[in-house]
Design a protein around this motif. Structure first.
Motif, PDB file in Angstrom:
ATOM      1  N   VAL A 132      32.471  43.199 -37.864  1.00 19.53           N
ATOM      2  CA  VAL A 132      31.336  42.618 -37.146  1.00 19.53           C
ATOM      3  C   VAL A 132      30.585  43.700 -36.373  1.00 19.53           C
ATOM      4  O   VAL A 132      31.074  44.824 -36.228  1.00 19.53           O
ATOM      5  CB  VAL A 132      31.818  41.526 -36.147  1.00 19.53           C
ATOM      6  N   LYS A 172      35.124  46.092 -35.197  1.00 21.48           N
ATOM      7  CA  LYS A 172      33.706  46.488 -35.188  1.00 21.48           C
ATOM      8  C   LYS A 172      33.480  47.594 -36.219  1.00 21.48           C
ATOM      9  O   LYS A 172      34.384  48.366 -36.510  1.00 21.48           O
ATOM     10  CB  LYS A 172      33.332  47.008 -33.791  1.00 21.48           C
ATOM     11  N   GLU A 226      27.489  42.376 -31.439  1.00 24.57           N
ATOM     12  CA  GLU A 226      27.233  40.991 -31.019  1.00 24.57           C
ATOM     13  C   GLU A 226      28.017  39.989 -31.848  1.00 24.57           C
ATOM     14  O   GLU A 226      27.635  38.815 -31.925  1.00 24.57           O
ATOM     15  CB  GLU A 226      25.735  40.695 -31.097  1.00 24.57           C
ATOM     16  N   ASP A 227      29.067  40.461 -32.505  1.00 21.14           N
ATOM     17  CA  ASP A 227      29.969  39.599 -33.258  1.00 21.14           C
ATOM     18  C   ASP A 227      29.308  38.981 -34.492  1.00 21.14           C
ATOM     19  O   ASP A 227      29.735  37.936 -34.971  1.00 21.14           O
ATOM     20  CB  ASP A 227      30.534  38.493 -32.352  1.00 21.14           C
ATOM     21  N   ARG A 228      28.270  39.607 -34.992  1.00 23.13           N
ATOM     22  CA  ARG A 228      27.670  39.155 -36.253  1.00 23.13           C
ATOM     23  C   ARG A 228      28.384  39.827 -37.418  1.00 23.13           C
ATOM     24  O   ARG A 228      28.729  41.013 -37.356  1.00 23.13           O
ATOM     25  CB  ARG A 228      26.182  39.470 -36.292  1.00 23.13           C
ATOM     26  N   GLN A 279      23.132  32.312 -37.112  1.00 25.23           N
ATOM     27  CA  GLN A 279      22.763  33.718 -36.842  1.00 25.23           C
ATOM     28  C   GLN A 279      23.799  34.695 -37.409  1.00 25.23           C
ATOM     29  O   GLN A 279      23.869  35.837 -36.963  1.00 25.23           O
ATOM     30  CB  GLN A 279      22.630  33.954 -35.328  1.00 25.23           C
ATOM     31  N   ARG A 280      24.597  34.243 -38.375  1.00 27.42           N
ATOM     32  CA  ARG A 280      25.641  35.075 -38.973  1.00 27.42           C
ATOM     33  C   ARG A 280      26.708  35.491 -37.972  1.00 27.42           C
ATOM     34  O   ARG A 280      27.411  36.487 -38.179  1.00 27.42           O
ATOM     35  CB  ARG A 280      25.069  36.348 -39.623  1.00 27.42           C
ATOM     36  N   HIS A 281      26.840  34.780 -36.847  1.00 26.32           N
ATOM     37  CA  HIS A 281      27.933  35.076 -35.932  1.00 26.32           C
ATOM     38  C   HIS A 281      29.250  34.686 -36.573  1.00 26.32           C
ATOM     39  O   HIS A 281      29.327  33.677 -37.273  1.00 26.32           O
ATOM     40  CB  HIS A 281      27.770  34.304 -34.609  1.00 26.32           C
ATOM     41  N   VAL A 299      30.393  31.586 -40.938  1.00 21.52           N
ATOM     42  CA  VAL A 299      29.394  32.084 -39.983  1.00 21.52           C
ATOM     43  C   VAL A 299      28.515  30.925 -39.506  1.00 21.52           C
ATOM     44  O   VAL A 299      28.499  29.852 -40.113  1.00 21.52           O
ATOM     45  CB  VAL A 299      28.483  33.156 -40.624  1.00 21.52           C
ATOM     46  N   ASP A 300      27.785  31.162 -38.398  1.00 23.69           N
ATOM     47  CA  ASP A 300      26.795  30.177 -37.958  1.00 23.69           C
ATOM     48  C   ASP A 300      25.407  30.611 -38.430  1.00 23.69           C
ATOM     49  O   ASP A 300      25.278  31.544 -39.231  1.00 23.69           O
ATOM     50  CB  ASP A 300      26.868  29.995 -36.434  1.00 23.69           C
TER      51      ASP A 300
END
Lengths: 443, 443
Positions: A227, A204, A230-232, A171-173, A168-169
């Motif tokens: 996810v 999702k 928003e793809d988190r 922002q937990r994306h 993840v990044d």
């Protein structure tokens, strides 16, 4: 070896023998006996288990049986047990429980577990969110293999699985996944990004859970990332839950195919009334639909009175038509369930099945011809033979098309059950039979 | 976005568009299109894939579709592909192929792969040995965690899974299992023996594969150790194969339930003749069995001629009985398949289902009473109502018992299909109906 089966030992209340039996058997075998026992027996068996084993056995019970056991426990043991459950299992239990029981479960939880549970319960029934585990290990793509392994070592104990790690990044994306296998086989200094599967399938939380499970089967995945819009990253769907989902879906489809309402409990612990309830609605609908056959016969009553021998072949003809329709409907429902057919295929399917029905009808007509001639005479035999061809083609065509039409209309295709197809074919088959008879016998 | 569906692009031979479509889709989606295409289309699609992706896609095809693709490849690509397959997948492919094709596969293999394949082919069809992977990582219980992890690092690349490690002694006897998770979460100096699960479930290579798969599901296992008769480790059954086994078994049961012969190919790629062939045998047997209904009607012909209105309700009565029997049979077959019922339960099941049938029959009799009175008169109505009760109880009881009897006799319980039960209930239901009519109408 203990003396007697578990139900007998329970009946005689032989505690020592039961303890011995429990010590000699695996958790899934114990779970099976608990599922088969009544509430009293189930709770007794469960209480005889050691604490750790009790949890393992409990996790292997279906929700209705978990409820059976929990209802018989005192507050302290009750709370301990629901607190120790995996969040996704707890949510499944709550989803199938009466409100009062669900309230007792939620009230017994610690605040953090209650928050996790409430979040999962917020997803629609049957969606991935209800079955995913939020307890995962996330890593960053700039980490080295040894840093990532350290993180698994530190954080893995609380996670439901450590075999699929989520990259993840800030922002937990979702960036991708990496398998523990790749990390262990890699060398310490390599970067996680070298192993990252950035186009790994993901779903999702609001997606359909059965579809997600079938995707895991098709793509041979151990875990499927979940996810938000928003793809988190929200969690993972694990293969054990996917297998249960597929099995439950198959059981549901099978029950529906026989026109029964699916229910998630153990067959042997269902009461007579529960079984009757799961079947009566469809039987009532079908007997009302079958009134059509009475209408048809009444309409053709004069034909029937003139040639009473026509009645001899009514059960054989409509039975055979029903069988051909049932075969086609079952094949079509299954092909839809496993994703081999889509609703757009309807014309192709109808045309193919019509030809299949004609082929089958031709073979059966030969037998019909013989039977008709033996029992009555050749003109009734010809009537029967021609009717068999027409009825089989018609039955196979509508049997295979109706599930696709149902799916298009947003209805579960498995609702097009064998008995439903049979009942419809009964009435239409009779019309075909008497029209053919009038033409052939000059009535 | 490509212009048109894959079948359309194949039809028009639009290579660039196809390549673009392939680049945009996941392996399991590509596999699905290959399965739906004819041989020419399948091979074309397959050849457009890059080498690595081709293997992934190939692994996701069912054996009949793998054969379709392989048959269209030249020797070099053919050999490369079968050499790269996992041994268990290769064995499954060979098990479903004609001898000539199997010979070509075996001839193309390198000597070590041929030896592994031949060994697995030596196990009976449907046994665990046919589905297990021999490519596992074995460790010793005296190893430390870091030694074991080193071994996984060195040997894991060739193994199908590294998540379950097999602990063996000098003679490869099974000592237990340890999960990679435990090793990674443990500390470097701990011994493997501390984590060993020495009573982990295991199966023999000659055991039934479906039973083993269901055991994995019940016990939530990722991998199941497979041993020989002397408890020496042979390999592992992995969860992806178990899921496929369960799905195939469910598809088979579902096909059998509708009296069709199961076949393992894709529904949309089956020809009209293949579909007809999978259904005709049962239809022929059933139409012969249905001759019983002609006999029964002929026997009661005088009764029928005296009260022709009795004929009006024949389809409704036997249809309803058939439905009740189908529900019970389906529930019983499913409960047997998932292990909720054993053959020893037969008396309990029969008695329960008899009561379920009586309950259902009472509800349906009320409707029958109304229908009979509206269409004819009260005495025929009473005949219909009483017959409905008797027929439902009888149908539910034999519908549920027959699968258990079949299993006891060593026959697949799913052979007790809905059409078979319906046909039997048709004949016996008619006998009940006319006997009740004679008694009630004083004939």
């Amino acid at each position: 070896m203990s003396r007697g089966t578990v139900p007998e030992l329970l009946e005689r209340n032989e505690i020592t023998e039961l303890q011995q039996w429990l010590a000699e058997h695996q958790p899934h075998e114990i779970a099976d006996e608990i599922a088969r026992a009544d509430e009293l027996g189930a709770v007794l068996l469960f209480r005889l288990l050691g604490k750790d084993e009790a949890l393992t056995v409990f996790e292997e019970l279906d929700p209705p049986d978990q409820q059976k056991v929990l209802s018989g426990l005192r507050d302290h043991s009750f709370r301990e047990l629901v607190e120790a459950m995996d969040p996704d299992d707890r949510v499944r239990l709550l989803g199938e429980s009466p409100a009062k029981f669900a309230h007792r479960v939620l009230a017994g939880l610690s605040p953090p577990e209650r928050a996790t549970t409430a979040a999962l319960l917020g997803y629609p029934e049957g969606s991935v969110g209800r079955f995913m585990t939020p307890e995962t290990v996330t890593i960053r793509q700039y980490m080295t293999v040894s840093q990532a392994l350290d993180r698994v070592h530190d954080r893995g104990a609380d996670a439901e699985t450590v075999y699929t790690l989520l990259i993840v990044d800030d922002q937990r994306h979702f960036i991708g996944t990496v398998s523990l296998r790749d990390l262990v086989l890699g060398s310490a200094g390599q970067r996680v990004s070298e192993f990252a599967e950035t186009d790994a399938p993901r779903v999702k939380a609001t997606d359909d859970a059965e579809d997600a499970a079938r995707l895991m089967q098709d793509a041979n995945l151990l875990d499927l990332p979940v996810v938000d819009s928003e793809d988190r990253v929200l969690g993972l769907l694990t293969i054990d839950d996917a297998v249960d989902l597929i099995e439950a879906a198959d059981s549901e489809d099978i029950a529906r195919q026989a026109a029964a309402t699916p229910w998630s409990g153990h067959y042997m612990s269902a009461s007579v009334l529960q079984l009757a309830r799961s079947r009566i609605v469809w039987l009532l609908l079908l007997i009302v639909a079958a009134t059509l056959t009475v209408n048809v016969l009444q309409f053709f009553e004069s034909t029937l009175e003139e040639v009473t021998t026509l009645a001899l072949f009514v059960p054989l003809l409509i039975g055979t038509g029903g069988n051909a329709g049932a075969q086609a409907a079952t094949a079509s429902v299954r092909a839809l369930a496993v994703g081999e057919v889509r609703t757009g295929d309807i014309l192709r399917v109808a045309w193919r099945e019509c030809r299949v029905g004609l082929t089958l009808g031709l073979a059966l007509a030969a037998i019909g011809m013989v039977l008709g001639t033996v029992f009555v005479h050749v003109r009734v035999a010809a009537t029967l033979a021609v009717s068999l061809i027409a009825v089989c083609a018609w039955a196979a065509m509508i049997g295979a098309s109706m599930p696709l039409l149902a799916k298009r209309a947003g209805i579960d295709p498995a609702v097009i059950s064998t008995p439903l197809v049979t009942t419809l074919v009964d009435a239409t088959g009779l019309i075909i039979y008497f029209l053919v008879a009038r033409a052939f016998l000059g009535l």
